[in-house]
Design a protein around this motif. Sequence first.
Motif, PDB file in Angstrom:
ATOM      1  N   ARG A   1       0.828  -1.203   0.000  1.00  0.00           N
ATOM      2  CA  ARG A   1       0.000   0.000   0.000  1.00  0.00           C
ATOM      3  C   ARG A   1       0.863   1.254   0.000  1.00  0.00           C
ATOM      4  NH1 ARG A   1      -5.644  -1.532   1.895  1.00  0.00           N
ATOM      5  NH2 ARG A   1      -5.559  -3.779   1.615  1.00  0.00           N
ATOM      6  N   ALA A   2       1.978   1.205   0.719  1.00  0.00           N
ATOM      7  CA  ALA A   2       2.919   2.322   0.687  1.00  0.00           C
ATOM      8  C   ALA A   2       3.437   2.535  -0.736  1.00  0.00           C
ATOM      9  CB  ALA A   2       4.082   2.056   1.639  1.00  0.00           C
ATOM     10  N   GLU A   3       3.706   1.440  -1.425  1.00  0.00           N
ATOM     11  CA  GLU A   3       4.182   1.523  -2.805  1.00  0.00           C
ATOM     12  C   GLU A   3       3.141   2.164  -3.709  1.00  0.00           C
ATOM     13  OE1 GLU A   3       5.803  -1.477  -6.353  1.00  0.00           O
ATOM     14  OE2 GLU A   3       5.017  -2.301  -4.481  1.00  0.00           O
ATOM     15  N   LEU A   4       1.901   1.751  -3.563  1.00  0.00           N
ATOM     16  CA  LEU A   4       0.813   2.277  -4.392  1.00  0.00           C
ATOM     17  C   LEU A   4       0.609   3.765  -4.151  1.00  0.00           C
ATOM     18  CD1 LEU A   4      -1.544   1.485  -6.365  1.00  0.00           C
ATOM     19  CD2 LEU A   4      -2.973   1.291  -4.318  1.00  0.00           C
ATOM     20  N   TYR A   5       0.639   4.171  -2.891  1.00  0.00           N
ATOM     21  CA  TYR A   5       0.327   5.560  -2.539  1.00  0.00           C
ATOM     22  C   TYR A   5       1.484   6.532  -2.768  1.00  0.00           C
ATOM     23  CZ  TYR A   5      -3.579   3.336  -0.014  1.00  0.00           C
ATOM     24  OH  TYR A   5      -4.686   2.596   0.325  1.00  0.00           O
ATOM     25  N   THR A   6       2.724   6.020  -2.835  1.00  0.00           N
ATOM     26  CA  THR A   6       3.882   6.925  -2.930  1.00  0.00           C
ATOM     27  C   THR A   6       4.616   6.860  -4.263  1.00  0.00           C
ATOM     28  OG1 THR A   6       5.476   5.321  -2.039  1.00  0.00           O
ATOM     29  CG2 THR A   6       4.279   6.702  -0.440  1.00  0.00           C
ATOM     30  N   GLY A   7       4.425   5.796  -5.046  1.00  0.00           N
ATOM     31  CA  GLY A   7       5.185   5.635  -6.274  1.00  0.00           C
ATOM     32  C   GLY A   7       6.616   5.216  -6.026  1.00  0.00           C
ATOM     33  N   LEU A   8       6.878   4.774  -4.793  1.00  0.00           N
ATOM     34  CA  LEU A   8       8.235   4.385  -4.396  1.00  0.00           C
ATOM     35  C   LEU A   8       8.298   2.904  -4.034  1.00  0.00           C
ATOM     36  CD1 LEU A   8       9.060   7.394  -2.030  1.00  0.00           C
ATOM     37  CD2 LEU A   8       9.683   7.155  -4.447  1.00  0.00           C
ATOM     38  N   GLN A   9       9.442   2.309  -4.293  1.00  0.00           N
ATOM     39  CA  GLN A   9       9.668   0.942  -3.855  1.00  0.00           C
ATOM     40  C   GLN A   9      10.101   0.948  -2.392  1.00  0.00           C
ATOM     41  OE1 GLN A   9      12.165  -0.102  -7.264  1.00  0.00           O
ATOM     42  NE2 GLN A   9      10.596  -1.521  -7.962  1.00  0.00           N
ATOM     43  N   PRO A  10      10.070  -0.215  -1.739  1.00  0.00           N
ATOM     44  CA  PRO A  10      10.236  -0.254  -0.276  1.00  0.00           C
ATOM     45  C   PRO A  10      11.462   0.437   0.285  1.00  0.00           C
ATOM     46  CG  PRO A  10       9.395  -2.340  -1.059  1.00  0.00           C
ATOM     47  CD  PRO A  10       9.712  -1.540  -2.290  1.00  0.00           C
TER      48      PRO A  10
ATOM     49  N   LYS B   1       6.277  11.959   0.407  1.00  0.00           N
ATOM     50  CA  LYS B   1       4.989  12.484  -0.030  1.00  0.00           C
ATOM     51  C   LYS B   1       4.167  11.365  -0.646  1.00  0.00           C
ATOM     52  CE  LYS B   1       6.080  17.365  -0.835  1.00  0.00           C
ATOM     53  NZ  LYS B   1       6.004  18.487  -1.819  1.00  0.00           N
ATOM     54  N   SER B   2       2.862  11.495  -0.519  1.00  0.00           N
ATOM     55  CA  SER B   2       1.974  10.453  -1.033  1.00  0.00           C
ATOM     56  C   SER B   2       0.958  11.029  -2.012  1.00  0.00           C
ATOM     57  CB  SER B   2       1.230   9.784   0.125  1.00  0.00           C
ATOM     58  OG  SER B   2       0.251  10.663   0.657  1.00  0.00           O
ATOM     59  N   ILE B   3       0.089  10.179  -2.485  1.00  0.00           N
ATOM     60  CA  ILE B   3      -0.976  10.564  -3.409  1.00  0.00           C
ATOM     61  C   ILE B   3      -1.838  11.692  -2.849  1.00  0.00           C
ATOM     62  CG2 ILE B   3      -2.549   8.774  -2.507  1.00  0.00           C
ATOM     63  CD1 ILE B   3      -3.620   8.427  -5.355  1.00  0.00           C
ATOM     64  N   VAL B   4      -1.951  11.752  -1.527  1.00  0.00           N
ATOM     65  CA  VAL B   4      -2.763  12.804  -0.906  1.00  0.00           C
ATOM     66  C   VAL B   4      -2.149  14.179  -1.176  1.00  0.00           C
ATOM     67  CG1 VAL B   4      -3.913  13.543   1.199  1.00  0.00           C
ATOM     68  CG2 VAL B   4      -3.298  11.133   0.908  1.00  0.00           C
ATOM     69  N   HIS B   5      -0.826  14.265  -1.056  1.00  0.00           N
ATOM     70  CA  HIS B   5      -0.157  15.545  -1.296  1.00  0.00           C
ATOM     71  C   HIS B   5      -0.196  15.940  -2.776  1.00  0.00           C
ATOM     72  CE1 HIS B   5       1.884  13.941   2.393  1.00  0.00           C
ATOM     73  NE2 HIS B   5       1.629  15.170   2.802  1.00  0.00           N
ATOM     74  N   TYR B   6       0.158  14.986  -3.635  1.00  0.00           N
ATOM     75  CA  TYR B   6       0.250  15.303  -5.064  1.00  0.00           C
ATOM     76  C   TYR B   6      -1.100  15.705  -5.647  1.00  0.00           C
ATOM     77  CZ  TYR B   6       4.945  13.301  -4.838  1.00  0.00           C
ATOM     78  OH  TYR B   6       6.254  13.051  -4.514  1.00  0.00           O
ATOM     79  N   LEU B   7      -2.140  14.963  -5.294  1.00  0.00           N
ATOM     80  CA  LEU B   7      -3.464  15.308  -5.812  1.00  0.00           C
ATOM     81  C   LEU B   7      -4.052  16.509  -5.086  1.00  0.00           C
ATOM     82  CD1 LEU B   7      -5.154  11.871  -6.571  1.00  0.00           C
ATOM     83  CD2 LEU B   7      -3.856  13.378  -8.069  1.00  0.00           C
ATOM     84  N   GLY B   8      -3.700  16.659  -3.815  1.00  0.00           N
ATOM     85  CA  GLY B   8      -4.145  17.838  -3.078  1.00  0.00           C
ATOM     86  C   GLY B   8      -3.630  19.112  -3.714  1.00  0.00           C
TER      87      GLY B   8
ATOM     88  N   ILE C   1       3.716  -3.997 -15.331  1.00  0.00           N
ATOM     89  CA  ILE C   1       3.583  -2.812 -14.482  1.00  0.00           C
ATOM     90  C   ILE C   1       3.695  -3.219 -13.017  1.00  0.00           C
ATOM     91  CG2 ILE C   1       2.119  -1.609 -16.151  1.00  0.00           C
ATOM     92  CD1 ILE C   1      -0.263  -2.188 -14.240  1.00  0.00           C
ATOM     93  N   GLN C   2       4.027  -2.258 -12.164  1.00  0.00           N
ATOM     94  CA  GLN C   2       4.069  -2.480 -10.718  1.00  0.00           C
ATOM     95  C   GLN C   2       3.321  -1.368 -10.003  1.00  0.00           C
ATOM     96  OE1 GLN C   2       8.582  -3.752 -10.246  1.00  0.00           O
ATOM     97  NE2 GLN C   2       7.361  -4.694  -8.644  1.00  0.00           N
ATOM     98  N   TYR C   3       3.018  -1.607  -8.739  1.00  0.00           N
ATOM     99  CA  TYR C   3       2.279  -0.615  -7.960  1.00  0.00           C
ATOM    100  C   TYR C   3       2.961   0.747  -7.958  1.00  0.00           C
ATOM    101  CZ  TYR C   3      -1.609  -3.140  -5.665  1.00  0.00           C
ATOM    102  OH  TYR C   3      -2.791  -3.776  -5.380  1.00  0.00           O
ATOM    103  N   ASN C   4       4.304   0.790  -7.975  1.00  0.00           N
ATOM    104  CA  ASN C   4       4.960   2.095  -7.937  1.00  0.00           C
ATOM    105  C   ASN C   4       4.812   2.873  -9.240  1.00  0.00           C
ATOM    106  OD1 ASN C   4       7.718   1.508  -9.500  1.00  0.00           O
ATOM    107  ND2 ASN C   4       7.357  -0.216  -8.142  1.00  0.00           N
ATOM    108  N   ASP C   5       4.222   2.240 -10.266  1.00  0.00           N
ATOM    109  CA  ASP C   5       3.936   2.948 -11.518  1.00  0.00           C
ATOM    110  C   ASP C   5       2.582   3.664 -11.480  1.00  0.00           C
ATOM    111  OD1 ASP C   5       6.282   2.023 -12.859  1.00  0.00           O
ATOM    112  OD2 ASP C   5       5.300   0.103 -13.278  1.00  0.00           O
ATOM    113  N   VAL C   6       1.735   3.310 -10.524  1.00  0.00           N
ATOM    114  CA  VAL C   6       0.350   3.792 -10.546  1.00  0.00           C
ATOM    115  C   VAL C   6       0.244   5.293 -10.289  1.00  0.00           C
ATOM    116  CG1 VAL C   6      -1.933   3.574  -9.486  1.00  0.00           C
ATOM    117  CG2 VAL C   6      -0.550   1.520  -9.900  1.00  0.00           C
ATOM    118  N   LEU C   7       0.891   5.791  -9.238  1.00  0.00           N
ATOM    119  CA  LEU C   7       0.806   7.219  -8.939  1.00  0.00           C
ATOM    120  C   LEU C   7       1.378   8.069 -10.071  1.00  0.00           C
ATOM    121  CD1 LEU C   7       0.129   9.578  -7.115  1.00  0.00           C
ATOM    122  CD2 LEU C   7       2.241   9.153  -5.830  1.00  0.00           C
TER     123      LEU C   7
END
Length: 471
Positions: free
Chosen positions: A81-90, A107-114, A288-294
């Motif tokens: 979930r951290a990977e999905l929300y941040t675009g970063l690997q562990p 920073k996470s999806i909340v900051h970028y979209l905010g 694709i991987q979760y860190n590609d989603v953001l």
Amino acid sequence: MTKRIILIIFCFGLFWQVLSAEQSDNQKPNILIIMADDCTHSDLPLYGGQNVKTPHIDQLASQGMTFNNAYVTMSMCVPCRAELYTGLQPVSSGVCWNHAIARTETKSIVHYLGDMDYRVGIAGKVHADPRSVYPFEMLKGVEGNCVSETAKYDSAGLKEFMAGDEEQPFCLVTALVVPHIPWTVGDLSHFNPKELKLPPYLADNKETRTEFAKYLAEVEVLDQQVGETLALLEELDIAENTIVIFTSEQGAQLPFCKWTNWNNGVHTGFVVRWPGKVESGVRSDALIQYNDVLPTLLDALGSKTKAEFDGSSFVSVLLGEKDSHRDYAYFMHNNVPEGPAYPIRSVTDGKYHYIRNLSPENLYIERHLMARMPLNKYWPSWVFDASDDPEILDLVTRYQKRPAEELYNLVDDPNEMKNLSNQKEVSGIQKKLSKELDKWLKEQGDPGAGLDTYEELQNARKGNHFKALND
């Protein structure tokens, strides 16, 4: 005179249509991310599952793009979930263990979209700390405790959030808790344990079939809740301007799935519906991987951020402009705190999967799966039946005692039952993937086995990520 009036009316109507179209094009789409919890992708009919029906997930797939090769880097809830929300690997985010916290500067999806004037909320399971990194608007109505014996779902809070401000787009993460263990919800009468088609990595005995049926009943509930969530978009008449992502997260809490680097652990179901942009009913083999989603979402919204991510945008795949994305997907596992240290790293090119067990001399132990009775009744039965069943003995042995290297052909053997490591005909492939894995570990600054300790986890929980290693 009449012709002139008609012409003026026609021109005005045409102008209004163009203006409306421009306003529509400029209107930012909403985003809805629906996450399952511990759902093995291959159990879904979308990926060949034969035991449970998921009409709502299937319908969503018929309206968008299904990814055949989507992955999480770690098959544990908090890291993925951290990977999905941040675009970063562990290693980049610091979340290299389950129940670890991200570096506070992340920073996470909340900051970028905010920053793009989005309202960003989450309903259900959060499993993301600290709050400063993930300042979601917390919504009520969806069960948030993944080990609860219920799966409460009330769409009222979701609907209120979606309809909250027509002038301000939203991003809503609906994080469901099914089918996470304990498997206590759903209608078991829909499943006859004796008639189930068990995957080959599961021991075929009464206990396994009984527990697998309970798990499938929760997958059925998952589909129902996906359907109820999607229905809100239609009810509010916003479906056409909403990007929808469904993902199954990592594999189920069964041997050879969650808490492993095997394919049924790290492979995730992934569907994207984007009306007017993504073609309906198509499948993609793009890796694709979760860190590609953001990065993809930000690209789709026209963001100009200069933030550096481990992942990259696959918008061109969504738009049908490209067939491929990344060349490799990478994986890691630190077994602490789920059991004694058992570090694993691996890489896939989409066809072959190379796994390196960094402490093969150790016995693999996952305490939740093996010891937490009565949640897991199947594992003790495996151990008991291994005495006089050579096939079950082989499964128990393979799960707990692993070689230094493994290599699998995911096309011919998606359940990874035949280890090809050190076979002459694939030696070149193994060498190439091993070299690629070394390259990734170096780029990430991943020391390998040195991370998989209780000392490193405790330091990370205090915000001192990798303190012992740096010292």
